[in-house]
Write a protein that holds these residues in place. Structure first.
Motif, PDB file in Angstrom:
ATOM      1  N   TYR A 195       0.826  -1.212   0.000  1.00 47.39           N
ATOM      2  CA  TYR A 195       0.000   0.000   0.000  1.00 47.39           C
ATOM      3  C   TYR A 195       0.857   1.258   0.000  1.00 47.39           C
ATOM      4  O   TYR A 195       0.480   2.270  -0.592  1.00 47.39           O
ATOM      5  CB  TYR A 195      -0.905  -0.055   1.229  1.00 47.39           C
ATOM      6  N   ALA A 196       2.035   1.194   0.659  1.00 46.75           N
ATOM      7  CA  ALA A 196       2.902   2.357   0.765  1.00 46.75           C
ATOM      8  C   ALA A 196       4.159   2.247  -0.090  1.00 46.75           C
ATOM      9  O   ALA A 196       5.035   3.116  -0.019  1.00 46.75           O
ATOM     10  CB  ALA A 196       3.298   2.588   2.224  1.00 46.75           C
ATOM     11  N   ALA A 197       4.267   1.206  -0.903  1.00 42.57           N
ATOM     12  CA  ALA A 197       5.446   1.022  -1.749  1.00 42.57           C
ATOM     13  C   ALA A 197       5.393   1.974  -2.936  1.00 42.57           C
ATOM     14  O   ALA A 197       4.346   2.154  -3.561  1.00 42.57           O
ATOM     15  CB  ALA A 197       5.522  -0.423  -2.232  1.00 42.57           C
ATOM     16  N   MET A 198       6.528   2.584  -3.254  1.00 39.00           N
ATOM     17  CA  MET A 198       6.563   3.563  -4.332  1.00 39.00           C
ATOM     18  C   MET A 198       6.103   2.977  -5.659  1.00 39.00           C
ATOM     19  O   MET A 198       5.340   3.616  -6.396  1.00 39.00           O
ATOM     20  CB  MET A 198       7.977   4.132  -4.473  1.00 39.00           C
ATOM     21  N   SER A 199       6.539   1.786  -5.979  1.00 36.92           N
ATOM     22  CA  SER A 199       6.145   1.187  -7.264  1.00 36.92           C
ATOM     23  C   SER A 199       4.633   0.983  -7.345  1.00 36.92           C
ATOM     24  O   SER A 199       4.013   1.246  -8.387  1.00 36.92           O
ATOM     25  CB  SER A 199       6.868  -0.147  -7.469  1.00 36.92           C
ATOM     26  N   SER A 200       4.042   0.542  -6.238  1.00 42.17           N
ATOM     27  CA  SER A 200       2.594   0.340  -6.213  1.00 42.17           C
ATOM     28  C   SER A 200       1.857   1.664  -6.335  1.00 42.17           C
ATOM     29  O   SER A 200       0.839   1.764  -7.040  1.00 42.17           O
ATOM     30  CB  SER A 200       2.185  -0.366  -4.921  1.00 42.17           C
ATOM     31  N   ILE A 201       2.357   2.685  -5.648  1.00 43.08           N
ATOM     32  CA  ILE A 201       1.722   4.001  -5.696  1.00 43.08           C
ATOM     33  C   ILE A 201       1.785   4.581  -7.101  1.00 43.08           C
ATOM     34  O   ILE A 201       0.804   5.147  -7.607  1.00 43.08           O
ATOM     35  CB  ILE A 201       2.387   4.953  -4.671  1.00 43.08           C
ATOM     36  N   GLN A 202       2.921   4.456  -7.750  1.00 45.49           N
ATOM     37  CA  GLN A 202       3.056   4.980  -9.109  1.00 45.49           C
ATOM     38  C   GLN A 202       2.096   4.288 -10.067  1.00 45.49           C
ATOM     39  O   GLN A 202       1.469   4.946 -10.904  1.00 45.49           O
ATOM     40  CB  GLN A 202       4.506   4.825  -9.579  1.00 45.49           C
ATOM     41  N   ARG A 203       1.971   2.970  -9.943  1.00 38.65           N
ATOM     42  CA  ARG A 203       1.015   2.245 -10.790  1.00 38.65           C
ATOM     43  C   ARG A 203      -0.415   2.677 -10.488  1.00 38.65           C
ATOM     44  O   ARG A 203      -1.241   2.827 -11.386  1.00 38.65           O
ATOM     45  CB  ARG A 203       1.171   0.734 -10.575  1.00 38.65           C
ATOM     46  N   GLU A 204      -0.692   2.893  -9.207  1.00 44.74           N
ATOM     47  CA  GLU A 204      -2.039   3.294  -8.814  1.00 44.74           C
ATOM     48  C   GLU A 204      -2.396   4.671  -9.380  1.00 44.74           C
ATOM     49  O   GLU A 204      -3.505   4.869  -9.902  1.00 44.74           O
ATOM     50  CB  GLU A 204      -2.140   3.317  -7.290  1.00 44.74           C
ATOM     51  N   LEU A 205      -1.470   5.622  -9.296  1.00 42.52           N
ATOM     52  CA  LEU A 205      -1.742   6.965  -9.812  1.00 42.52           C
ATOM     53  C   LEU A 205      -1.903   6.953 -11.332  1.00 42.52           C
ATOM     54  O   LEU A 205      -2.711   7.718 -11.881  1.00 42.52           O
ATOM     55  CB  LEU A 205      -0.626   7.933  -9.392  1.00 42.52           C
ATOM     56  N   THR A 206      -1.155   6.092 -11.999  1.00 41.25           N
ATOM     57  CA  THR A 206      -1.319   5.942 -13.449  1.00 41.25           C
ATOM     58  C   THR A 206      -2.695   5.374 -13.766  1.00 41.25           C
ATOM     59  O   THR A 206      -3.377   5.843 -14.693  1.00 41.25           O
ATOM     60  CB  THR A 206      -0.222   5.032 -14.015  1.00 41.25           C
ATOM     61  N   TRP A 207      -3.110   4.380 -13.001  1.00 39.06           N
ATOM     62  CA  TRP A 207      -4.441   3.803 -13.203  1.00 39.06           C
ATOM     63  C   TRP A 207      -5.528   4.841 -12.967  1.00 39.06           C
ATOM     64  O   TRP A 207      -6.500   4.919 -13.733  1.00 39.06           O
ATOM     65  CB  TRP A 207      -4.642   2.613 -12.260  1.00 39.06           C
ATOM     66  N   VAL A 208      -5.391   5.633 -11.911  1.00 39.47           N
ATOM     67  CA  VAL A 208      -6.372   6.669 -11.599  1.00 39.47           C
ATOM     68  C   VAL A 208      -6.483   7.664 -12.751  1.00 39.47           C
ATOM     69  O   VAL A 208      -7.583   8.045 -13.173  1.00 39.47           O
ATOM     70  CB  VAL A 208      -6.002   7.391 -10.283  1.00 39.47           C
ATOM     71  N   SER A 209      -5.330   8.098 -13.277  1.00 40.98           N
ATOM     72  CA  SER A 209      -5.339   9.048 -14.387  1.00 40.98           C
ATOM     73  C   SER A 209      -6.052   8.464 -15.604  1.00 40.98           C
ATOM     74  O   SER A 209      -6.853   9.143 -16.268  1.00 40.98           O
ATOM     75  CB  SER A 209      -3.902   9.423 -14.749  1.00 40.98           C
ATOM     76  N   THR A 210      -5.789   7.187 -15.907  1.00 43.04           N
ATOM     77  CA  THR A 210      -6.445   6.523 -17.032  1.00 43.04           C
ATOM     78  C   THR A 210      -7.948   6.401 -16.799  1.00 43.04           C
ATOM     79  O   THR A 210      -8.760   6.617 -17.706  1.00 43.04           O
ATOM     80  CB  THR A 210      -5.837   5.127 -17.246  1.00 43.04           C
ATOM     81  N   PHE A 211      -8.323   6.083 -15.564  1.00 41.82           N
ATOM     82  CA  PHE A 211      -9.744   5.983 -15.210  1.00 41.82           C
ATOM     83  C   PHE A 211     -10.440   7.322 -15.431  1.00 41.82           C
ATOM     84  O   PHE A 211     -11.553   7.371 -15.978  1.00 41.82           O
ATOM     85  CB  PHE A 211      -9.881   5.548 -13.749  1.00 41.82           C
ATOM     86  N   TYR A 212      -9.801   8.401 -15.034  1.00 46.65           N
ATOM     87  CA  TYR A 212     -10.386   9.726 -15.221  1.00 46.65           C
ATOM     88  C   TYR A 212     -10.597  10.024 -16.708  1.00 46.65           C
ATOM     89  O   TYR A 212     -11.654  10.516 -17.118  1.00 46.65           O
ATOM     90  CB  TYR A 212      -9.477  10.795 -14.622  1.00 46.65           C
ATOM     91  N   LYS A 213      -9.572   9.750 -17.497  1.00 42.82           N
ATOM     92  CA  LYS A 213      -9.661  10.065 -18.935  1.00 42.82           C
ATOM     93  C   LYS A 213     -10.758   9.251 -19.613  1.00 42.82           C
ATOM     94  O   LYS A 213     -11.419   9.736 -20.524  1.00 42.82           O
ATOM     95  CB  LYS A 213      -8.309   9.800 -19.592  1.00 42.82           C
ATOM     96  N   ARG A 214     -10.934   8.033 -19.154  1.00 40.57           N
ATOM     97  CA  ARG A 214     -11.919   7.153 -19.777  1.00 40.57           C
ATOM     98  C   ARG A 214     -13.348   7.511 -19.366  1.00 40.57           C
ATOM     99  O   ARG A 214     -14.266   7.455 -20.186  1.00 40.57           O
ATOM    100  CB  ARG A 214     -11.623   5.705 -19.388  1.00 40.57           C
ATOM    101  N   ASN A 215     -13.538   7.893 -18.111  1.00 42.31           N
ATOM    102  CA  ASN A 215     -14.899   8.066 -17.584  1.00 42.31           C
ATOM    103  C   ASN A 215     -15.319   9.515 -17.365  1.00 42.31           C
ATOM    104  O   ASN A 215     -16.508   9.828 -17.481  1.00 42.31           O
ATOM    105  CB  ASN A 215     -15.032   7.301 -16.265  1.00 42.31           C
ATOM    106  N   PHE A 216     -14.365  10.384 -17.040  1.00 42.91           N
ATOM    107  CA  PHE A 216     -14.705  11.790 -16.732  1.00 42.91           C
ATOM    108  C   PHE A 216     -13.696  12.710 -17.412  1.00 42.91           C
ATOM    109  O   PHE A 216     -12.885  13.365 -16.752  1.00 42.91           O
ATOM    110  CB  PHE A 216     -14.702  12.016 -15.218  1.00 42.91           C
ATOM    111  N   PRO A 217     -13.731  12.791 -18.730  1.00 45.21           N
ATOM    112  CA  PRO A 217     -12.668  13.501 -19.453  1.00 45.21           C
ATOM    113  C   PRO A 217     -12.772  15.018 -19.457  1.00 45.21           C
ATOM    114  O   PRO A 217     -11.800  15.689 -19.791  1.00 45.21           O
ATOM    115  CB  PRO A 217     -12.814  12.962 -20.877  1.00 45.21           C
ATOM    116  N   ARG A 218     -13.907  15.568 -19.074  1.00 43.24           N
ATOM    117  CA  ARG A 218     -14.120  16.995 -19.341  1.00 43.24           C
ATOM    118  C   ARG A 218     -13.281  17.912 -18.468  1.00 43.24           C
ATOM    119  O   ARG A 218     -12.701  18.882 -18.951  1.00 43.24           O
ATOM    120  CB  ARG A 218     -15.603  17.330 -19.159  1.00 43.24           C
ATOM    121  N   TRP A 219     -13.208  17.644 -17.166  1.00 37.07           N
ATOM    122  CA  TRP A 219     -12.574  18.585 -16.249  1.00 37.07           C
ATOM    123  C   TRP A 219     -11.179  18.116 -15.865  1.00 37.07           C
ATOM    124  O   TRP A 219     -10.913  16.918 -15.796  1.00 37.07           O
ATOM    125  CB  TRP A 219     -13.442  18.766 -14.998  1.00 37.07           C
TER     126      TRP A 219
END
Length: 259
Positions: A195-219
Motif C-alpha cells: 500500500y505504501a510502496a513507491m512502485s505500487s503508488i506509481q502504478r495506482e496513480l497511473t491507473w487513476v489518471s487513465t480511469f479519469y480520462k476514460r470516464n470523466f474527461p471533461r474537467w
C-alpha cells in the motif's frame, strides 16, 4: 498532511473582485486548471474557520454590513435590518450543520444511495485528502460525498450516473503519498506494505489518471499536493462555477465571514 491550512493573505481591496469572480467569471477565467480567482478569499477563510463558532463569527462580522445593505435596499429606509441579518445567519448555520452531517454520512464511499443529495463528489486515490477537503467545503454549506478509487475495483453505478460537472477528480504526487501512507502503516503497527510502496503508488496513480480520462474527461485533475487546502477548495469551486452551477449561497458564506 497532503494539504496545509495556511495560504496567502487577502487585503480588503481585493474582496469585491473576488466576490464578482464567484458569480460571473470572465472569459480569461475559463481555462480549466489555471483558473484560481477564489484563491485569496479562501486562503483567509481557511484561518477564519479554524477557531470559534461559525454562526457567532458570521453574526459578528456580517451584522453591520448586512444592516447597512438592508436599509439601503428599502425604499423607505425603515426595513428591519437586524431581523434580516438574523435570518441570514440562522439560514447559513442550518445549511452548514446539514452539510457537516451529510459529509459524515457519505464519507469514504459509503451509502452511494445518498449521492443524489450531494452538491458534489470528490474522487481520488486513498489518502489524497478527500475527507479533509470535504469537511472544509461542508463548512461552507456544500453537501460533499467522497469515494476512494481502488485499482481493479468496479465503481458504483451511482458514480457513473452522477452529473459529471459535480464530480471533482483529485490526484497527488507519488512521493508525498508514500510518506502519508507510510505514516498510516506505522500507526497501524505495520512496517512494510505494498500500500505504501513507491512502485505500487506509481502504478495506482497511473491507473487513476487513465480511469479519469476514460470516464470523466471533461474537467482537469486537481493535485492536492501542489496546493494548500484553501487553494484546493478554490479550484473545486472554480470547476463548479465554470460548469454553470449556482454557488451564490457559498459566496454569501465567504462574504459574511470576511466583510
Amino acid at each position: 498532511m497532503a494539504m496545509a491550512l495556511a495560504g496567502p493573505s487577502m487585503t480588503p481591496g481585493m474582496l469585491p473582485a473576488a466576490r464578482a469572480a464567484v458569480v460571473a467569471p470572465g472569459p480569461e477565467q475559463l481555462e480549466g486548471p489555471t483558473w484560481r480567482p477564489l484563491l485569496c478569499p479562501f486562503a483567509t477563510l481557511g484561518a477564519a474557520l479554524g477557531t470559534g463558532s461559525l454562526r457567532r463569527r458570521c453574526k459578528a462580522r456580517a451584522g453591520n454590513v448586512r444592516m447597512q445593505a438592508c436599509l439601503q435596499s428599502s425604499p423607505t429606509g425603515l426595513k428591519t435590518a437586524p431581523d434580516d441579518v438574523e435570518h441570514l445567519v440562522s439560514g447559513m448555520g442550518r445549511a452548514v450543520k446539514e452539510a457537516m452531517e451529510y459529509m459524515q454520512r457519505a464519507d469514504d464511499g459509503v451509502k452511494p444511495h445518498l449521492w443524489k443529495e450531494a452538491d458534489l463528489i470528490l474522487i481520488g486515490p486513498s489518502r489524497s485528502g478527500k475527507t479533509t477537503l470535504a469537511k472544509f467545503l461542508a463548512r461552507l454549506g456544500l453537501k460533499v460525498a467522497n469515494y476512494p478509487l481502488v485499482p481493479g475495483e468496479d465503481v458504483p453505478q451511482e458514480l457513473l450516473a452522477f452529473d459529471q460537472r459535480r464530480i471533482v477528480k483529485l490526484t497527488t504526487q507519488a512521493a508525498q503519498l508514500k510518506v502519508i501512507r507510510e505514516e498510516r502503516m506505522r500507526k497501524l503497527g505495520r512496517s512494510k506494505s505494498k500500500y505504501a510502496a513507491m512502485s505500487s503508488i506509481q502504478r495506482e496513480l497511473t491507473w487513476v489518471s487513465t480511469f479519469y480520462k476514460r470516464n470523466f474527461p471533461r474537467w482537469p485533475m486537481i493535485d492536492t499536493a501542489k496546493s494548500s487546502l484553501a487553494e484546493t477548495a478554490a479550484l473545486v469551486l472554480g470547476q463548479l462555477v465554470n460548469a454553470g452551477i449556482d454557488l451564490r449561497h457559498v459566496e454569501a458564506s465567504v462574504s459574511s465571514l470576511m466583510s
